[in-house]
Design an enzyme around this catalytic site. Structure first.
Site, PDB file in Angstrom:
ATOM      1  N   TYR A   1      -2.555   3.158  18.522  1.00 30.87           N
ATOM      2  CA  TYR A   1      -1.372   2.292  18.558  1.00 30.87           C
ATOM      3  C   TYR A   1      -0.185   3.021  19.206  1.00 30.87           C
ATOM      4  CZ  TYR A   1      -4.220  -0.255  15.131  1.00 30.87           C
ATOM      5  OH  TYR A   1      -5.250  -0.911  14.495  1.00 30.87           O
TER       6      TYR A   1
ATOM      7  N   GLU B   1      -0.041  -2.991  10.088  1.00 37.10           N
ATOM      8  CA  GLU B   1      -0.074  -1.934   9.081  1.00 37.10           C
ATOM      9  C   GLU B   1      -1.320  -1.103   9.335  1.00 37.10           C
ATOM     10  OE1 GLU B   1       0.403  -5.114   7.590  1.00 37.10           O
ATOM     11  OE2 GLU B   1       2.500  -4.885   6.977  1.00 37.10           O
TER      12      GLU B   1
END
Ligand SMILES: CC(C)(COP(=O)(O)OP(=O)(O)OC[C@H]1O[C@@H](n2cnc3c(N)ncnc32)[C@H](O)[C@@H]1OP(=O)(O)O)[C@@H](O)C(=O)NCCC(=O)NCCS
Length: 154
Positions: A115, A103
C-alpha cells in the site's frame, strides 16, 4: 495475464483464492453479496483460466473502502498485488471515487509495504481491531479526478 471485473460467475474462483491466500476470510454468502453488488467493485487477474490475484472494495459516497487484496501464494512478489490494486483504484475512479482507504494489520509487512508503494499514507491506528487483538493501521490515498488535465506536449 488479463484483468477483468469480478462477477457472480467467478464465485468458485474467488472462494478458492480466498481459501489459498487468506485461509477463507469470507463465507460463500459474503462472497455472493460482494460479487452481486455494483457498489462493491472487484477486479481479478487471470492466468489462462486461473484467478491468481483479486482486489475488492466498497464505494461509500466518494470513498473506496478496500476490503480485500489477495495474491496466490506461489505468484507473490511478481507485481500482481500492485497490478490488481491499481486496476481496482482505476475502476473506483471511473465510478467517482476521490479517496481510497483501508485497514491493515500492523504486522502484515507485505501488505503495508504494497500500500505504501502505491502512495497510501498512514492516518491512524485502530487498537485491537482484529479478532486476535492485533492493531490495524488506517491508510488513505487521494485519487485525482478522472478529468484532471494530463500534461500536454504542446
Ligand atoms: C499483500 C499481497 C497482496 C502482496 O501481493 P504481491 O503480488 O506479492 O505484491 P507485489 O509483488 O505487487 O509487491 C508490490 C510491492 O509491495 C511490497 N511487498 C510485497 N510483498 C512484500 C513482502 N513480502 N515484503 C516486503 N515488501 C513487500 C514491495 O514494496 C513490492 O514492490 P517490489 O517487489 O518492487 O519491492 C500478498 O502478499 C498476499 O496476498 N498476502 C496475503 C493476503 C493479505 O494479507 N492481504 C492483505 C489484507 S486483505
Amino acid at each position: 495475464m488479463n484483468v477483468r471485473n469480478l462477477t457472480p460467475a467467478h464465485l468458485q474462483a474467488c472462494l478458492a483464492l480466498d481459501q489459498a491466500s487468506l485461509g477463507g476470510l469470507w463465507t460463500t454468502a459474503q462472497w455472493q453479496s460482494e460479487l452481486a453488488d455494483p457498489r462493491r467493485p472487484g477486479m481479478g487477474l487471470w492466468q489462462a483460466d486461473n484467478l491468481v490475484a483479486m482486489a475488492s472494495g466498497w464505494l461509500v459516497l466518494d470513498e473506496l473502502h478496500i476490503t480485500l487484496v489477495a495474491v496466490a501464494p506461489e505468484q507473490r512478489r511478481r507485481g500482481l498485488g500492485r497490478q490488481v490494486l491499481e486496476a481496482l483504484l482505476a475502476e473506483a475512479r471511473q465510478q467517482g471515487a476521490r479517496h481510497a482507504t483501508l485497514e491493515v494489520g500492523v504486522t502484515n509487512a507485505a501488505a503495508v509495504a504494497l500500500y505504501r508503494s502505491l502512495g497510501f499514507q498512514d492516518a491512524g491506528l485502530r487498537r485491537g481491531y482484529y479478532r486476535n487483538g492485533e492493531d490495524a493501521l488506517i491508510q488513505w490515498l487521494r485519487l485525482p479526478p478522472i478529468n484532471d488535465a494530463e500534461p500536454g506536449c504542446g
